[in-house]
Write an enzyme that holds these catalytic residues in place. Structure first.
Site, PDB file in Angstrom:
ATOM      1  N   HIS A   1       9.683  -1.735 -15.673  1.00 29.55           N
ATOM      2  CA  HIS A   1      11.037  -1.734 -16.244  1.00 29.55           C
ATOM      3  C   HIS A   1      10.965  -1.959 -17.762  1.00 29.55           C
ATOM      4  O   HIS A   1      10.119  -2.726 -18.238  1.00 29.55           O
ATOM      5  CB  HIS A   1      11.858  -2.902 -15.689  1.00 29.55           C
TER       6      HIS A   1
ATOM      7  N   SER B   1      10.645   2.396  -8.462  1.00 32.33           N
ATOM      8  CA  SER B   1       9.931   1.580  -7.470  1.00 32.33           C
ATOM      9  C   SER B   1      10.649   0.278  -7.146  1.00 32.33           C
ATOM     10  O   SER B   1      10.399  -0.315  -6.100  1.00 32.33           O
ATOM     11  CB  SER B   1       8.515   1.268  -7.963  1.00 32.33           C
ATOM     12  N   GLY B   2      11.575  -0.142  -8.019  1.00 31.03           N
ATOM     13  CA  GLY B   2      12.372  -1.340  -7.723  1.00 31.03           C
ATOM     14  C   GLY B   2      13.200  -1.156  -6.458  1.00 31.03           C
ATOM     15  O   GLY B   2      13.614  -2.135  -5.831  1.00 31.03           O
TER      16      GLY B   2
ATOM     17  N   GLN C   1      15.398   0.692 -15.650  1.00 31.90           N
ATOM     18  CA  GLN C   1      14.626   0.225 -14.496  1.00 31.90           C
ATOM     19  C   GLN C   1      13.987   1.363 -13.693  1.00 31.90           C
ATOM     20  O   GLN C   1      14.623   2.382 -13.406  1.00 31.90           O
ATOM     21  CB  GLN C   1      15.519  -0.639 -13.593  1.00 31.90           C
TER      22      GLN C   1
ATOM     23  N   LYS D   1      23.174 -10.549 -10.795  1.00 37.15           N
ATOM     24  CA  LYS D   1      21.947 -11.337 -10.574  1.00 37.15           C
ATOM     25  C   LYS D   1      21.329 -11.730 -11.915  1.00 37.15           C
ATOM     26  O   LYS D   1      20.933 -12.876 -12.106  1.00 37.15           O
ATOM     27  CB  LYS D   1      20.919 -10.514  -9.765  1.00 37.15           C
TER      28      LYS D   1
ATOM     29  N   VAL E   1       5.913  -3.708  -2.462  1.00 40.84           N
ATOM     30  CA  VAL E   1       5.564  -5.020  -3.019  1.00 40.84           C
ATOM     31  C   VAL E   1       4.519  -5.721  -2.141  1.00 40.84           C
ATOM     32  O   VAL E   1       3.556  -6.297  -2.646  1.00 40.84           O
ATOM     33  CB  VAL E   1       6.828  -5.900  -3.181  1.00 40.84           C
TER      34      VAL E   1
ATOM     35  N   ARG F   1      19.142   2.701 -13.819  1.00 42.92           N
ATOM     36  CA  ARG F   1      17.920   3.237 -13.194  1.00 42.92           C
ATOM     37  C   ARG F   1      17.488   4.473 -13.988  1.00 42.92           C
ATOM     38  O   ARG F   1      18.323   5.339 -14.276  1.00 42.92           O
ATOM     39  CB  ARG F   1      18.222   3.600 -11.736  1.00 42.92           C
TER      40      ARG F   1
ATOM     41  N   CYS G   1      13.312  -8.804 -10.420  1.00 43.60           N
ATOM     42  CA  CYS G   1      12.295  -8.283 -11.352  1.00 43.60           C
ATOM     43  C   CYS G   1      12.777  -8.205 -12.795  1.00 43.60           C
ATOM     44  O   CYS G   1      12.053  -8.569 -13.728  1.00 43.60           O
ATOM     45  CB  CYS G   1      11.831  -6.907 -10.885  1.00 43.60           C
TER      46      CYS G   1
HETATM   47  P1  A2P Z   1       7.681  -1.508   8.003  1.00 45.40           P
HETATM   48  O1  A2P Z   1       6.695  -0.762   7.135  1.00 45.40           O
HETATM   49  O2  A2P Z   1       7.132  -1.811   9.350  1.00 45.40           O
HETATM   50  O3  A2P Z   1       9.050  -0.887   8.037  1.00 45.40           O
HETATM   51  P2  A2P Z   1       9.823  -1.448   1.050  1.00 45.40           P
HETATM   52  O4  A2P Z   1      10.538  -2.450   0.172  1.00 45.40           O
HETATM   53  O5  A2P Z   1       8.713  -0.736   0.313  1.00 45.40           O
HETATM   54  O6  A2P Z   1      10.770  -0.520   1.720  1.00 45.40           O
HETATM   55  O7  A2P Z   1       9.097  -2.343   2.224  1.00 45.40           O
HETATM   56  C1  A2P Z   1       9.808  -3.140   3.145  1.00 45.40           C
HETATM   57  C2  A2P Z   1       8.839  -3.979   3.977  1.00 45.40           C
HETATM   58  O8  A2P Z   1       9.614  -4.804   4.873  1.00 45.40           O
HETATM   59  C3  A2P Z   1       7.913  -3.175   4.870  1.00 45.40           C
HETATM   60  O9  A2P Z   1       6.670  -3.853   4.999  1.00 45.40           O
HETATM   61  C4  A2P Z   1       8.658  -3.175   6.192  1.00 45.40           C
HETATM   62  O10 A2P Z   1       7.832  -2.975   7.324  1.00 45.40           O
HETATM   63  C5  A2P Z   1       9.169  -4.596   6.215  1.00 45.40           C
HETATM   64  N1  A2P Z   1      10.260  -4.756   7.191  1.00 45.40           N
HETATM   65  C6  A2P Z   1      11.393  -4.028   7.291  1.00 45.40           C
HETATM   66  N2  A2P Z   1      12.139  -4.460   8.344  1.00 45.40           N
HETATM   67  C7  A2P Z   1      11.467  -5.485   8.912  1.00 45.40           C
HETATM   68  C8  A2P Z   1      11.699  -6.366  10.023  1.00 45.40           C
HETATM   69  N3  A2P Z   1      12.812  -6.272  10.773  1.00 45.40           N
HETATM   70  N4  A2P Z   1      10.776  -7.310  10.318  1.00 45.40           N
HETATM   71  C9  A2P Z   1       9.658  -7.429   9.566  1.00 45.40           C
HETATM   72  N5  A2P Z   1       9.370  -6.625   8.510  1.00 45.40           N
HETATM   73  C10 A2P Z   1      10.254  -5.675   8.169  1.00 45.40           C
END
Ligand code: A2P
Length: 352
Positions: free
Chosen positions: A256, A160-161, A157, A223, A16, A249, A130
């Protein structure tokens, strides 16, 4: 002089977050600076915004010094930890996680549906789930014209969610299945990362999104029910519209689908009236021409900001009741675009 904003994107490296960067590039928000924040794992990584290369930084409370606007999608725990720190430092945050959605002091907003709620913010605005967002887009014009008594929704769904890891898992499973492998037993992410058991999604259907609760409903279903009531009626427990949901899913990567059965108050409403109401609502596209086999499909919605509605038809046996099919890109209207659009409305309404 036009006010310009210092913006931070929290979770910038995620499925996202990356789309938030793209949506910000194409938004009307006057940008002074953009800071990309993620975990320590991504610190130093370079990402492009327009033609500029930006370096991702590890998130700390001090990251929000001097920031006016935070767009956040890094998971609920990260939002709970950092957004109060950002607000303390004077920022307004639009949060795409479920962390604050049910907080009575936090507006839960789909900008086309309930923009006035933005005026009551205390620093945090929540983006709905979403699947709730696209259902609100399809139903709000119907509610305004004909009233709503009841909603029964079944969702289809996309993977990618559940984030980038779920997309990768689905692609690998599909390849392995086509190579003749038995893919049962290999899954590690879906249906939900934090749960005990995991099942493959490729060539399969999983009637579990988020955790299953003692009530028998999944948290995703909970939700959809309570967010709908908060957005449409201002009270998550209102009984004025009955809502129930089944969330599934499906092995689709992006967008979705939702089969929505609903009952309106005005029994004289026809399917054509419903189609006209849906089509005239900004952000909706009516795709409903059965003679030409035109109806919404996930592959066609991918990469767009709109919500697509079709297959609108009356229930022959129950007056005032209808079925319809709703599709939207869950990463855009369901997440990144709705977040940036909320920020555009905050700017337009001078609420930052
Ligand atoms: P990172 O890439 O460094 O792990 P997704 O929903 O696609 O899994 O993405 C989750 C997002 O949240 C990524 O950008 C991830 O960064 C970030 N994230 C996960 N844990 C933390 C944290 N403790 N502090 C800041 N950002 C985080």
């Amino acid at each position: 002089m036009t006010k310009e904003y210092n913006i931070a994107i929290l979770g910038a490296t995620g499925a996202v977050g990356r789309r938030m960067i793209e949506q910000l590039e194409h938004s009307t928000i006057p940008v002074k600076s953009v800071k990309l924040l993620a975990s320590f794992r991504s610190a130093g990584k370079k990402l492009k915004l327009k033609n500029e290369e930006l370096t991702v930084e590890e998130t700390t409370p001090e990251s929000f010094d001097g920031i006016d606007l935070v767009l956040s999608s890094a998971g609920g725990a990260v939002s709970k930890k950092f957004l109060p720190e950002a607000v303390k430092r004077g920022a307004v945050c639009v949060d795409n996680t479920s962390a604050f959605r049910m907080d009575p002091d936090v507006p839960l907003v789909v900008p086309e549906v309930n923009p006035e709620a933005l005026k009551n913010h205390h620093g945090i605005i929540a983006n709905p789930n979403c699947s709730t967002i696209q259902m609100m887009m399809a139903l709000e014009p119907i509610r305004r014209k004909f009233g709503l008594k009841q909603i029964i929704v079944s969702t289809y769904q996309a993977a990618s969610g559940a984030g980038q890891a779920a997309i990768d898992e689905l692609k690998k499973e599909a390849q392995d299945y086509l190579n003749g492998e038995d893919i049962r037993g290999n899954a590690k992410i879906l249906p939900t990362k934090g749960d005990k058991r995991h099942y493959p999604l490729a060539f399969n259907l999983l009637p579990q999104i988020d955790v299953l609760e003692d009530s028998g409903y999944s948290h995703e279903e909970w939700k959809m029910i309570h967010e709908t009531k908060k957005i449409m009626l201002g009270d998550m427990n209102s009984k004025d519209i009955k809502v129930t949901a089944t969330c599934v899913r499906v092995p689709v990567i992006i967008s979705h689908g939702e089969s929505v059965y609903f009952e309106v108050e005005d029994e004289k409403a026809t399917a054509q009236d419903i189609k006209d109401a849906v089509a005239s609502f900004p952000g909706n596209i009516l795709q409903d021409d059965i003679k030409n086999q035109l109806y919404p499909q996930p592959l066609n919605a991918e990469g767009t900001r709109e919500t697509y509605v079709g297959r609108i038809r009356p229930d022959y046996e129950n007056p005032g009741c209808f079925n319809m099919w709703v599709v939207a890109d869950n990463l855009l209207k369901g997440a990144a675009w709705n977040t940036v659009e909320n920020a555009e409305y905050l700017v337009k309404m001078d609420l930052i």
